[in-house]
Design a protein around this motif. Sequence first.
Motif, PDB file in Angstrom:
ATOM      1  N   ALA A 100       0.824  -1.211   0.000  1.00  0.00           N
ATOM      2  CA  ALA A 100       0.000   0.000   0.000  1.00  0.00           C
ATOM      3  C   ALA A 100       0.861   1.265   0.000  1.00  0.00           C
ATOM      4  O   ALA A 100       0.543   2.264  -0.665  1.00  0.00           O
ATOM      5  N   THR A 101       1.993   1.221   0.718  1.00  0.00           N
ATOM      6  CA  THR A 101       2.864   2.392   0.794  1.00  0.00           C
ATOM      7  C   THR A 101       3.517   2.699  -0.544  1.00  0.00           C
ATOM      8  O   THR A 101       3.557   3.850  -0.983  1.00  0.00           O
ATOM      9  N   SER A 102       4.054   1.665  -1.208  1.00  0.00           N
ATOM     10  CA  SER A 102       4.695   1.890  -2.509  1.00  0.00           C
ATOM     11  C   SER A 102       3.679   2.344  -3.552  1.00  0.00           C
ATOM     12  O   SER A 102       3.998   3.130  -4.436  1.00  0.00           O
ATOM     13  N   LYS A 103       2.432   1.856  -3.440  1.00  0.00           N
ATOM     14  CA  LYS A 103       1.380   2.301  -4.363  1.00  0.00           C
ATOM     15  C   LYS A 103       1.099   3.782  -4.176  1.00  0.00           C
ATOM     16  O   LYS A 103       0.961   4.533  -5.149  1.00  0.00           O
ATOM     17  N   ARG A 104       1.004   4.215  -2.911  1.00  0.00           N
ATOM     18  CA  ARG A 104       0.777   5.637  -2.632  1.00  0.00           C
ATOM     19  C   ARG A 104       1.947   6.478  -3.126  1.00  0.00           C
ATOM     20  O   ARG A 104       1.755   7.582  -3.658  1.00  0.00           O
ATOM     21  N   LEU A 105       3.165   5.951  -2.953  1.00  0.00           N
ATOM     22  CA  LEU A 105       4.358   6.652  -3.427  1.00  0.00           C
ATOM     23  C   LEU A 105       4.291   6.877  -4.938  1.00  0.00           C
ATOM     24  O   LEU A 105       4.498   7.999  -5.418  1.00  0.00           O
ATOM     25  N   ILE A 106       3.985   5.826  -5.674  1.00  0.00           N
ATOM     26  CA  ILE A 106       3.948   5.906  -7.135  1.00  0.00           C
ATOM     27  C   ILE A 106       2.847   6.855  -7.607  1.00  0.00           C
ATOM     28  O   ILE A 106       3.061   7.690  -8.491  1.00  0.00           O
ATOM     29  N   VAL A 107       1.662   6.751  -7.002  1.00  0.00           N
ATOM     30  CA  VAL A 107       0.540   7.616  -7.398  1.00  0.00           C
ATOM     31  C   VAL A 107       0.876   9.081  -7.155  1.00  0.00           C
ATOM     32  O   VAL A 107       0.664   9.939  -8.022  1.00  0.00           O
ATOM     33  N   ASN A 108       1.417   9.386  -5.977  1.00  0.00           N
ATOM     34  CA  ASN A 108       1.738  10.772  -5.642  1.00  0.00           C
ATOM     35  C   ASN A 108       2.897  11.313  -6.476  1.00  0.00           C
ATOM     36  O   ASN A 108       2.976  12.525  -6.693  1.00  0.00           O
ATOM     37  N   PHE A 109       3.769  10.432  -6.931  1.00  0.00           N
ATOM     38  CA  PHE A 109       4.866  10.850  -7.805  1.00  0.00           C
ATOM     39  C   PHE A 109       4.377  11.086  -9.233  1.00  0.00           C
ATOM     40  O   PHE A 109       4.764  12.049  -9.887  1.00  0.00           O
ATOM     41  N   LEU A 110       3.502  10.207  -9.708  1.00  0.00           N
ATOM     42  CA  LEU A 110       3.085  10.252 -11.107  1.00  0.00           C
ATOM     43  C   LEU A 110       2.098  11.368 -11.429  1.00  0.00           C
ATOM     44  O   LEU A 110       2.093  11.882 -12.552  1.00  0.00           O
ATOM     45  N   ILE A 111       1.260  11.748 -10.468  1.00  0.00           N
ATOM     46  CA  ILE A 111       0.243  12.767 -10.761  1.00  0.00           C
ATOM     47  C   ILE A 111       0.872  14.078 -11.264  1.00  0.00           C
ATOM     48  O   ILE A 111       0.538  14.550 -12.362  1.00  0.00           O
ATOM     49  N   PRO A 112       1.800  14.709 -10.511  1.00  0.00           N
ATOM     50  CA  PRO A 112       2.417  15.940 -11.043  1.00  0.00           C
ATOM     51  C   PRO A 112       3.243  15.675 -12.303  1.00  0.00           C
ATOM     52  O   PRO A 112       3.293  16.521 -13.202  1.00  0.00           O
ATOM     53  N   LEU A 113       3.877  14.492 -12.366  1.00  0.00           N
ATOM     54  CA  LEU A 113       4.741  14.186 -13.500  1.00  0.00           C
ATOM     55  C   LEU A 113       3.934  14.029 -14.792  1.00  0.00           C
ATOM     56  O   LEU A 113       4.317  14.569 -15.838  1.00  0.00           O
ATOM     57  N   ILE A 114       2.817  13.316 -14.726  1.00  0.00           N
ATOM     58  CA  ILE A 114       1.990  13.101 -15.917  1.00  0.00           C
ATOM     59  C   ILE A 114       1.328  14.406 -16.356  1.00  0.00           C
ATOM     60  O   ILE A 114       1.316  14.742 -17.552  1.00  0.00           O
ATOM     61  N   VAL A 115       0.774  15.145 -15.387  1.00  0.00           N
ATOM     62  CA  VAL A 115       0.154  16.427 -15.717  1.00  0.00           C
ATOM     63  C   VAL A 115       1.184  17.366 -16.351  1.00  0.00           C
ATOM     64  O   VAL A 115       0.915  18.016 -17.369  1.00  0.00           O
ATOM     65  N   GLY A 116       2.367  17.420 -15.756  1.00  0.00           N
ATOM     66  CA  GLY A 116       3.423  18.263 -16.301  1.00  0.00           C
ATOM     67  C   GLY A 116       3.853  17.816 -17.682  1.00  0.00           C
ATOM     68  O   GLY A 116       4.061  18.649 -18.584  1.00  0.00           O
TER      69      GLY A 116
END
Length: 202
Positions: A100-116
């Motif tokens: 669950a922790t690594s999933k949250r890490l990836i989601v929180n990392f990818l959101i700004p990265l994908i939008v950007g």
Amino acid sequence: MESKDYLKDLSEIKDLMNKSSRFISLSGLSGILAGTYAITGAAIAYWLVSTSNRDYLILDGYIFRLCVLILVLVALLSIITGIYLTTKKAKKNGTKIWDATSKRLIVNFLIPLIVGGLYILIILDQQKYGQAGALMLIFYGLALVNASKYSIGDIRYLGYIQLILGLITAMFPGYGFWFWVIGFGLMHIIYGTWMHFKYDVN
């Protein structure tokens, strides 16, 4: 004596809670290699541009497409290396790589990265590419800071550095290439080396 035992127990509980809420298996060596890939890719792109008939890139030129391909390859190599070394470190430490922790890490990392990334593609399509380098650094910095809540807190410092470099690049867009090299290349190597000796070397 009992108070010391209580303090020790509290410290151990705190460590366990911290480990359960944060993904701590990130490899410092992957940062070093990501920086090396970035500098190598930048050197190749610089050579392509400097040996072409133009001293600058145009969006419909084949040199630009080659540079984009190099950028994609650098990103893929960095991701593959990061996954491999992080998985290896997790197995060595006896921790789970996918929870669950690594999933949250990836989601929180990818959101700004994908939008950007999507925003950068939009402005490139509109031939407004003067700020592309600054935006890459800024959105990557935001992604690191956003993800730091679920990983080793030190990565937020790398994020802050990327944000500062991005803002400087926005003020001096003519030097965007060099700031990109510093941010994605040199800073990754320095940060990765620091993290390697702080967390990886026993």
